[in-house]
Motif scaffolding. Sequence first.
Motif, PDB file in Angstrom:
ATOM      1  N   TYR A 117       7.835  29.599   4.370  1.00  0.00           N
ATOM      2  CA  TYR A 117       6.976  28.796   3.317  1.00  0.00           C
ATOM      3  C   TYR A 117       7.946  27.853   3.026  1.00  0.00           C
ATOM      4  O   TYR A 117       7.039  26.460   3.050  1.00  0.00           O
ATOM      5  N   GLU A 118       8.896  27.373   2.921  1.00  0.00           N
ATOM      6  CA  GLU A 118      10.089  26.244   3.090  1.00  0.00           C
ATOM      7  C   GLU A 118       8.811  25.024   4.397  1.00  0.00           C
ATOM      8  O   GLU A 118       8.855  24.051   3.932  1.00  0.00           O
ATOM      9  N   ARG A 119       9.445  25.454   5.235  1.00  0.00           N
ATOM     10  CA  ARG A 119       8.960  25.035   6.146  1.00  0.00           C
ATOM     11  C   ARG A 119       7.470  24.152   6.424  1.00  0.00           C
ATOM     12  O   ARG A 119       6.907  23.096   6.734  1.00  0.00           O
ATOM     13  N   PHE A 120       6.512  25.419   5.414  1.00  0.00           N
ATOM     14  CA  PHE A 120       5.245  24.969   5.576  1.00  0.00           C
ATOM     15  C   PHE A 120       4.692  24.022   4.286  1.00  0.00           C
ATOM     16  O   PHE A 120       4.605  22.854   4.184  1.00  0.00           O
ATOM     17  N   ILE A 121       5.532  24.270   3.545  1.00  0.00           N
ATOM     18  CA  ILE A 121       5.895  22.689   2.119  1.00  0.00           C
ATOM     19  C   ILE A 121       5.785  21.119   3.107  1.00  0.00           C
ATOM     20  O   ILE A 121       5.685  20.400   2.708  1.00  0.00           O
ATOM     21  N   LYS A 122       7.439  21.176   3.540  1.00  0.00           N
ATOM     22  CA  LYS A 122       8.121  20.678   4.099  1.00  0.00           C
ATOM     23  C   LYS A 122       7.396  19.866   4.895  1.00  0.00           C
ATOM     24  O   LYS A 122       7.089  18.244   5.139  1.00  0.00           O
ATOM     25  N   ARG A 123       6.646  20.748   6.763  1.00  0.00           N
ATOM     26  CA  ARG A 123       5.991  19.824   7.356  1.00  0.00           C
ATOM     27  C   ARG A 123       4.487  19.718   6.971  1.00  0.00           C
ATOM     28  O   ARG A 123       3.703  19.066   8.009  1.00  0.00           O
ATOM     29  N   LYS A 124       4.297  20.428   6.391  1.00  0.00           N
ATOM     30  CA  LYS A 124       2.383  20.017   5.982  1.00  0.00           C
ATOM     31  C   LYS A 124       1.608  19.635   4.509  1.00  0.00           C
ATOM     32  O   LYS A 124       1.672  18.324   4.395  1.00  0.00           O
ATOM     33  N   VAL A 125       2.173  20.352   3.601  1.00  0.00           N
ATOM     34  CA  VAL A 125       2.274  19.341   2.161  1.00  0.00           C
ATOM     35  C   VAL A 125       2.475  18.673   1.419  1.00  0.00           C
ATOM     36  O   VAL A 125       1.767  17.576   1.655  1.00  0.00           O
ATOM     37  N   ALA A 126       3.812  18.354   2.070  1.00  0.00           N
ATOM     38  CA  ALA A 126       4.254  17.033   1.472  1.00  0.00           C
ATOM     39  C   ALA A 126       4.736  15.883   2.260  1.00  0.00           C
ATOM     40  O   ALA A 126       4.677  15.215   1.361  1.00  0.00           O
ATOM     41  N   ARG A 127       4.245  16.304   3.867  1.00  0.00           N
ATOM     42  CA  ARG A 127       3.899  15.112   4.582  1.00  0.00           C
ATOM     43  C   ARG A 127       2.683  14.357   3.893  1.00  0.00           C
ATOM     44  O   ARG A 127       2.041  13.250   3.755  1.00  0.00           O
ATOM     45  N   LEU A 128       1.378  14.825   3.301  1.00  0.00           N
ATOM     46  CA  LEU A 128       0.188  14.248   2.513  1.00  0.00           C
ATOM     47  C   LEU A 128       0.567  13.482   1.998  1.00  0.00           C
ATOM     48  O   LEU A 128       1.384  13.472   0.661  1.00  0.00           O
TER      49      LEU A 128
END
Length: 144
Positions: A117-128
């Motif tokens: 989940y942390e990877r998902f947030i850091k690599r996808k969501v937070a990069r928007l």
Amino acid sequence: MADEADHRILKVLARNGRISNTDLADAVGLSPSPCLRRVRRLEEAGIIQGYSVRVDPAIEGWTMASLVMIRLSRQHEDEIQMFEDAIRSWDEVTECHLVTGTPDYVLKVRSRSLEDYERFIKRKVARLKCVGSIETNVIMSSVK
């Protein structure tokens, strides 16, 4: 448009979309032919929009579920489109709702672990660039 018999049919089909027409007719108190005509009419009218299968997410390795509240940095049309396009492409997001109130969107996100989940947030969501804030609630269990 739907009468009481239609509502009974819809309730049974919502619980079991694979029920046979004969069993459905018995469950709602109709004979099979009128029951089938009603189902076909509900399909043609778009009230029944399709049939689907619910798969246990754990079978696929998705053992963690979270509700994620997203606030966009600005509510400009181009940023809304950017966010919604990204969300549609991510398998981890199983639901996305535009809501009223403090968050702009509420997502249901599946992951294999907290680290996943942390990877998902850091690599996808937070990069928007359009994302202003992210708040997560981990689902401990589902009651209904």
